[in-house]
Design a protein around this motif. Sequence first.
Motif, mmCIF file in Angstrom:
data_model
loop_
_atom_site.group_PDB
_atom_site.id
_atom_site.type_symbol
_atom_site.label_atom_id
_atom_site.label_comp_id
_atom_site.label_asym_id
_atom_site.label_seq_id
_atom_site.Cartn_x
_atom_site.Cartn_y
_atom_site.Cartn_z
ATOM 1 N N LYS A 181 -4.514 -4.494 4.281
ATOM 2 C CA LYS A 181 -4.428 -3.031 4.461
ATOM 3 C C LYS A 181 -5.233 -2.301 3.395
ATOM 4 O O LYS A 181 -5.978 -1.357 3.684
ATOM 5 C CB LYS A 181 -2.959 -2.580 4.386
ATOM 6 C CG LYS A 181 -2.117 -2.891 5.602
ATOM 7 C CD LYS A 181 -0.705 -2.357 5.380
ATOM 8 C CE LYS A 181 0.246 -2.800 6.467
ATOM 9 N NZ LYS A 181 1.638 -2.346 6.199
ATOM 10 N N ALA A 229 -6.129 5.419 -0.863
ATOM 11 C CA ALA A 229 -4.898 4.671 -0.585
ATOM 12 C C ALA A 229 -3.649 5.498 -0.870
ATOM 13 O O ALA A 229 -2.529 5.002 -0.674
ATOM 14 C CB ALA A 229 -4.870 3.390 -1.407
ATOM 15 N N GLN A 241 -8.176 -6.899 8.876
ATOM 16 C CA GLN A 241 -7.445 -6.854 10.158
ATOM 17 C C GLN A 241 -8.286 -6.137 11.211
ATOM 18 O O GLN A 241 -9.118 -5.317 10.895
ATOM 19 C CB GLN A 241 -6.123 -6.119 9.949
ATOM 20 C CG GLN A 241 -5.153 -6.844 9.025
ATOM 21 C CD GLN A 241 -3.875 -6.062 8.782
ATOM 22 O OE1 GLN A 241 -3.838 -4.847 8.872
ATOM 23 N NE2 GLN A 241 -2.811 -6.783 8.450
ATOM 24 N N ALA A 270 -8.924 -2.714 4.017
ATOM 25 C CA ALA A 270 -9.412 -1.868 5.106
ATOM 26 C C ALA A 270 -9.636 -0.433 4.627
ATOM 27 O O ALA A 270 -10.613 0.224 5.018
ATOM 28 C CB ALA A 270 -8.416 -1.895 6.268
ATOM 29 N N ILE A 271 -8.741 0.056 3.769
ATOM 30 C CA ILE A 271 -8.916 1.394 3.192
ATOM 31 C C ILE A 271 -10.163 1.424 2.317
ATOM 32 O O ILE A 271 -10.976 2.355 2.374
ATOM 33 C CB ILE A 271 -7.670 1.796 2.376
ATOM 34 C CG1 ILE A 271 -6.466 1.991 3.300
ATOM 35 C CG2 ILE A 271 -7.930 3.055 1.557
ATOM 36 C CD1 ILE A 271 -5.140 2.118 2.581
ATOM 37 N N GLU A 277 -0.944 -9.468 4.333
ATOM 38 C CA GLU A 277 -1.116 -8.292 5.198
ATOM 39 C C GLU A 277 -1.273 -7.001 4.400
ATOM 40 O O GLU A 277 -2.015 -6.091 4.805
ATOM 41 C CB GLU A 277 0.037 -8.166 6.195
ATOM 42 C CG GLU A 277 1.433 -8.083 5.585
ATOM 43 C CD GLU A 277 2.100 -9.449 5.444
ATOM 44 O OE1 GLU A 277 3.353 -9.478 5.419
ATOM 45 O OE2 GLU A 277 1.386 -10.466 5.358
ATOM 46 N N GLU A 278 -0.619 -6.906 3.236
ATOM 47 C CA GLU A 278 -0.774 -5.713 2.401
ATOM 48 C C GLU A 278 -2.145 -5.696 1.726
ATOM 49 O O GLU A 278 -2.771 -4.647 1.571
ATOM 50 C CB GLU A 278 0.342 -5.644 1.359
ATOM 51 C CG GLU A 278 1.712 -5.343 1.937
ATOM 52 C CD GLU A 278 1.770 -4.014 2.675
ATOM 53 O OE1 GLU A 278 1.142 -3.036 2.208
ATOM 54 O OE2 GLU A 278 2.438 -3.956 3.732
ATOM 55 N N VAL A 293 0.819 -1.216 0.000
ATOM 56 C CA VAL A 293 0.000 0.000 0.000
ATOM 57 C C VAL A 293 0.849 1.261 0.000
ATOM 58 O O VAL A 293 0.558 2.222 -0.728
ATOM 59 C CB VAL A 293 -0.956 -0.011 1.211
ATOM 60 C CG1 VAL A 293 -1.678 1.325 1.336
ATOM 61 C CG2 VAL A 293 -1.973 -1.140 1.077
ATOM 62 N N ASP A 294 1.919 1.289 0.796
ATOM 63 C CA ASP A 294 2.739 2.506 0.888
ATOM 64 C C ASP A 294 3.327 2.900 -0.461
ATOM 65 O O ASP A 294 3.547 4.092 -0.728
ATOM 66 C CB ASP A 294 3.863 2.315 1.901
ATOM 67 C CG ASP A 294 3.355 2.253 3.346
ATOM 68 O OD1 ASP A 294 2.165 2.593 3.565
ATOM 69 O OD2 ASP A 294 4.134 1.846 4.228
#
Length: 339
Positions: free
Chosen positions: A302, A183, A339, A305-306, A298-299, A161-162
């Motif tokens: 993320k 995002a 998450q 979730a956004i 996990e990404e 995501v970053d």
Amino acid sequence: MTMMTRFLMSASAALALAAPAMAQEFSLRFQSSDPSGNPNFVLQQGWAADVAEKSGGRIAIDLMPVESIVAHNETQDAIATGILDGHVTDLSYFSGKDPAFGLMGNPVGAWSDPEQMLDFVENGGGAELLNQIMNPYGLQFIGATTPGLEALVSAVPLDGVDDLAGVKIRAPEGLVQSVFAAAGAAPVNLPGSEVFTSLDKKVIDAADYSVLSTNQAQGLNEVAPHPVYPGFHSMPLVEISMNKAKWDALPEDLQQVMTQSVRDFARVQVAALAEADAAAVAEAEAGGTITIHDWPAEERAKFRAIAMGEWEKVASQSPAAQQVYDALTAYLTEKGLVQ
């Protein structure tokens, strides 16, 4: 021999054997949202043949390509009024009637695998919810399939995501754009016909476009050699639905035939697309032309979730959209996908 070829050959052979078994009782006219000759339409023709085979020739489906009778976004009304008996189409085309159709049709970021979506529809309450929403419009939802999880085309490495921060990404207006913006990316509205040139000229860095095999065939991975695959953002739900009164007129055993045929067809289509994507990946990697970026769980969580924050905004637009939001989030939470 490809999965598509095997399916079409087996459906055609079975139809030839089964057709004389019983007299035709129901003739149904369906319209697809895909053009004639398109690989998805060819698979859908195999589904129509499979219905005839499974019903012993009692059901005949005349499947027509997009725009044959009405525009792609008018089939719902045409079914309700009896102009068509059913359709095979992207559910989100009807988001103008209710945002619930758009949220259910492509909840951006929800799915990392077609089986997740199909499990939600078949076992997670999705089918029942869709019929609650669609029955008042005169339609019966039979089942879902998908043209596949899109691979994100990218000219720059994206491993989470970053990495989306500031990336200029072609994305269609609506939920796809709003989720990417949330995002941290910089969405750009461009028609599909301009994606290759825009990537080549570095007007954009990445693009929401199609599945990896299609992207590869159209040369997009040559100018943007860092695809995210499997994708994490977009996977349309293609519904197979029909006129509710005509559905109710079908004997229960034929209703079961229709339902099972769609479930079987979904697995055939998903397998065919996976086969095509795997072949495209092998070809590209053998030539050293692309670097695959597969986001860890996990990404993906993320990003999901956004996306849920944007889904919530859609949910506020109608009671049905709120129902879809509640069902989606409950399912994803139960399955540990958020998450």
